[in-house]
Design an enzyme around this catalytic site. Structure first.
Site, PDB file in Angstrom:
ATOM      1  N   ASP A 466      53.272  45.745   0.922  1.00  0.00           N
ATOM      2  CA  ASP A 466      54.612  45.162   0.906  1.00  0.00           C
ATOM      3  C   ASP A 466      54.682  44.087  -0.174  1.00  0.00           C
ATOM      4  O   ASP A 466      53.672  43.744  -0.801  1.00  0.00           O
ATOM      5  CB  ASP A 466      55.023  44.635   2.284  1.00  0.00           C
ATOM      6  CG  ASP A 466      54.306  43.376   2.701  1.00  0.00           C
ATOM      7  OD1 ASP A 466      54.556  42.925   3.833  1.00  0.00           O
ATOM      8  OD2 ASP A 466      53.484  42.848   1.903  1.00  0.00           O
ATOM      9  N   ILE A 467      55.881  43.589  -0.390  1.00  0.00           N
ATOM     10  CA  ILE A 467      56.127  42.639  -1.470  1.00  0.00           C
ATOM     11  C   ILE A 467      55.886  41.220  -0.928  1.00  0.00           C
ATOM     12  O   ILE A 467      56.459  40.831   0.103  1.00  0.00           O
ATOM     13  CB  ILE A 467      57.565  42.768  -1.997  1.00  0.00           C
ATOM     14  CG1 ILE A 467      57.798  44.213  -2.456  1.00  0.00           C
ATOM     15  CG2 ILE A 467      57.829  41.807  -3.136  1.00  0.00           C
ATOM     16  CD1 ILE A 467      59.238  44.529  -2.768  1.00  0.00           C
ATOM     17  N   GLU A 509      60.591  45.628   3.159  1.00  0.00           N
ATOM     18  CA  GLU A 509      59.890  45.584   1.874  1.00  0.00           C
ATOM     19  C   GLU A 509      58.514  46.244   1.950  1.00  0.00           C
ATOM     20  O   GLU A 509      57.683  46.065   1.066  1.00  0.00           O
ATOM     21  CB  GLU A 509      59.738  44.142   1.401  1.00  0.00           C
ATOM     22  CG  GLU A 509      58.812  43.280   2.229  1.00  0.00           C
ATOM     23  CD  GLU A 509      59.532  42.564   3.378  1.00  0.00           C
ATOM     24  OE1 GLU A 509      59.049  41.520   3.814  1.00  0.00           O
ATOM     25  OE2 GLU A 509      60.590  43.060   3.833  1.00  0.00           O
TER      26      GLU A 509
END
Length: 591
Positions: A466-467, A509
């Protein structure tokens, strides 16, 4: 002028009397045609020798038949002798037993070429091509010999010789000779086109995948199609060539189910059933186009199918000819004809005729159609019944074709719509990647395959990432910029995958990558490649973004839930270790 003397042969005395009475022996240009429904070689041989003695200078030819024509009558099992005496027309004859050998010099200036052929399967295609080239402007007529529908052995005559195989060519040449030709083909296409699915040079095994007898039984019924040769003559196969239909009859059927046709059918040819209109068969209006001059003799060659179909009513189609001039001919297994463009061909199910005159002055003949018995009150003739059958079948076929076309078009629209729906169902709207549903489906399929054999070919690994600090991106720059970051990271990840890897948006995300046939170390390398690509990219507005990665390899008897739990644990470990890391879990933890 030309004179024609026709007799039904009884005996030698009758023939000699006819010759003597009309002073034929002294004539120089004499053509004798013998059309015999009696297939007795001894009788015919004796007759040919008698004629040679009585008329030593005459050209003698003819054929065995499937029915004879003399003036206004159709006969059976008789011998017709026709003696044509010409004033100035030169007559030459030759026999061709080898299809590549013939003296075509005699044909170059011919006005009319008569061709008689013997042999059930003898279709002289090459000879017709040679005649086309050597005598393009000549009219060619004649027939394939018959044998009273036995389809076993046919004969032709040349002088005193009886031939079981070959062709006799008679050429008539003269400046005063005037010849015209006509053809009646009264069959119309019926039903839908079919395809020859196995065939070569006239020998056909299957049509639309059906054997020939099976095909006829399918369309015309078991009891009708049990006599294959008869039903195939009444409802012949037709092929469209150069905007016209020609019919083909079965010359021979074989024990293996294949049939030999009079047309050179081959695999891929399109054919359709034909159906006759009886009223058209006996219609005489076609004669108006050729009967505007003085006619002194008529040669007629008609397919035996017409006689079989019409019975005694066939005389109604012959009678009008005999009112114009002496008429002679026979019913055959195929007719030779010259098309308007002067090409020569063998046709079937037709009646062809030639009119001859050595004094072709203008003259008008009254042509009237024979009466047809009507069913009083309803006024339904057999011809109308046939026409109704053709119309019904063609209409039904048209409706079926239109319905099928509508179904095909509707199915195509549905396929497009279904494809769109399926894509929407498995695709994340923002990024265009697979959604969580598709990722779970793919993951479950791979786990099932792996657990069924637990071999290396079914090994796979999973990457979850994920970011980092994505909430800050949305809070600081807005959700539109955040969406742009998600889409760009999707592109970066996709560019760094193998061709068979599956990438999707797991939620928010977070992304998931499924790597078939990838060990843990191979999956770590893929994750590291993507991490570096994200880290090095200069995002518009946001500038720098990083991602954290967790990696896990499938283990024996593992479920999708436990595998996702392990890869999530690795991802959380990467984030807790400072983010922008790749962390792998080596084995499933014991519960």
């Amino acid at each position: 002028m030309m004179k024609m003397f026709n007799i039904i042969y009884r005996n030698h005395e009758q023939l000699a009397k006819t010759i003597r009475k009309n002073n034929i022996r002294i004539e120089k240009n004499v053509l004798v045609q013998i059309f015999s429904g009696i297939l007795d070689k001894e009788i015919l041989s004796t007759l040919l020798q008698d004629i040679c003695v009585l008329l030593p200078d005459a050209i003698i030819t003819g054929a065995t038949t499937a029915g004879e024509i003399i003036n206004d009558k159709a006969c059976s099992a008789s011998i017709i002798i026709s003696i044509s005496v010409f004033e100035s027309t030169c007559i030459q004859a030759q026999v061709v037993t080898n299809m590549g050998i013939a003296d075509f010099s005699a044909l170059k200036s011919a006005k009319l070429i008569l061709l008689f052929s013997a042999g059930i399967e003898n279709i002289p295609t090459r000879l017709l091509e040679q005649i086309n080239s050597a005598a393009k402007n000549a009219i060619m007529a004649g027939s394939v010999a018959g044998d009273n529908n036995n389809l076993v052995d046919t004969w032709i005559f040349y002088g005193t010789t009886i031939l079981h195989m070959g062709v006799v060519l008679i050429s008539l040449t003269g400046t005063s000779l005037f010849v015209r030709q006509a053809m009646k083909f009264d069959w119309k296409p019926m039903g839908n086109e079919m395809i020859i699915t196995e065939g070569k040079d006239g020998l056909v095994r299957t049509i639309n995948g059906y054997g020939i007898e099976e095909l006829y039984k399918k369309f015309f019924g078991e009891h009708i199609a049990s006599n294959l040769l008869a039903i195939a003559s009444l409802f012949p196969l037709m092929r469209k060539q150069e905007n016209k239909y020609t019919a083909s009859i079965i010359l021979q059927d074989y024990a293996d189910g294949s049939c030999y046709f009079s047309n050179n059918f081959s695999t891929g040819d399109h054919v359709v059933f034909g159906c006759a209109n009886i009223e058209n068969i006996i219609d005489s209006q076609y004669l108006e186009n050729i009967c505007d001059y003085n006619i002194e003799g008529i040669f007629i060659f008609s397919c035996v199918v017409r006689k079989r179909l019409m019975g005694s009513d066939i005389n109604k189609g012959i009678g009008p000819l005999a009112k114009i001039a002496p008429t002679v001919g026979f019913f055959s297994y195929g007719e030779y004809f010259t098309n308007p463009d002067n090409t020569k061909e063998l046709v079937n199910n037709t009646m062809t005729l030639v009119t001859l005159s050595e004094h072709p002055y203008k003259r008008h003949y009254e042509i009237s159609n024979p009466n047809i018995d009507e069913n009083q009150g309803l006024h339904i003739t057999s011809g109308k019944i046939f026409q109704a059958l053709v119309n019904f079948t063609n209409t039904l076929t048209k409706e079926l074709i239109e319905s099928n076309q509508n179904i095909i078009e509707y199915a195509a629209v549905l396929n497009i719509k279904n494809s769109r729906l399926e894509k929407l169902y498995i695709t994340d709207k923002l990024t265009g990647l697979y959604n969580r549903y598709k990722l779970e489906e793919t993951l479950n399929h791979l786990i099932t395959s792996y657990n069924s054999c637990m071999c290396r070919n079914h090994l796979f690994s999973v990457i979850s990432f994920d970011i980092d600090n994505f909430k800050n991106v949305n809070d600081q720059f807005g959700h539109n910029i955040g969406d742009d970051v998600l889409k760009k990271i999707s592109d970066i990840a996709a560019e760094n995958l193998r061709s068979d890897d599956t990438l999707g948006r797991w939620g928010g995300e977070e992304f998931l990558i499924i790597c078939p046939k990838a060990s843990l170390d191979e999956a770590i390398a893929i994750a590291e490649r993507i991490r570096r690509a994200i880290e090095s990219y200069d995002f518009p507005t946001v500038k720098k973004v990083t991602g954290s990665f967790g990696v896990a390899e499938i283990t024996p008897l593992e479920t999708s839930r436990s595998l996702i739990q392990r890869v999530d644990a690795a991802l959380y470990k990467a984030k807790s270790d400072g983010r922008n890391h790749v962390i792998a879990v080596r084995k499933m933890s014991q519960e």
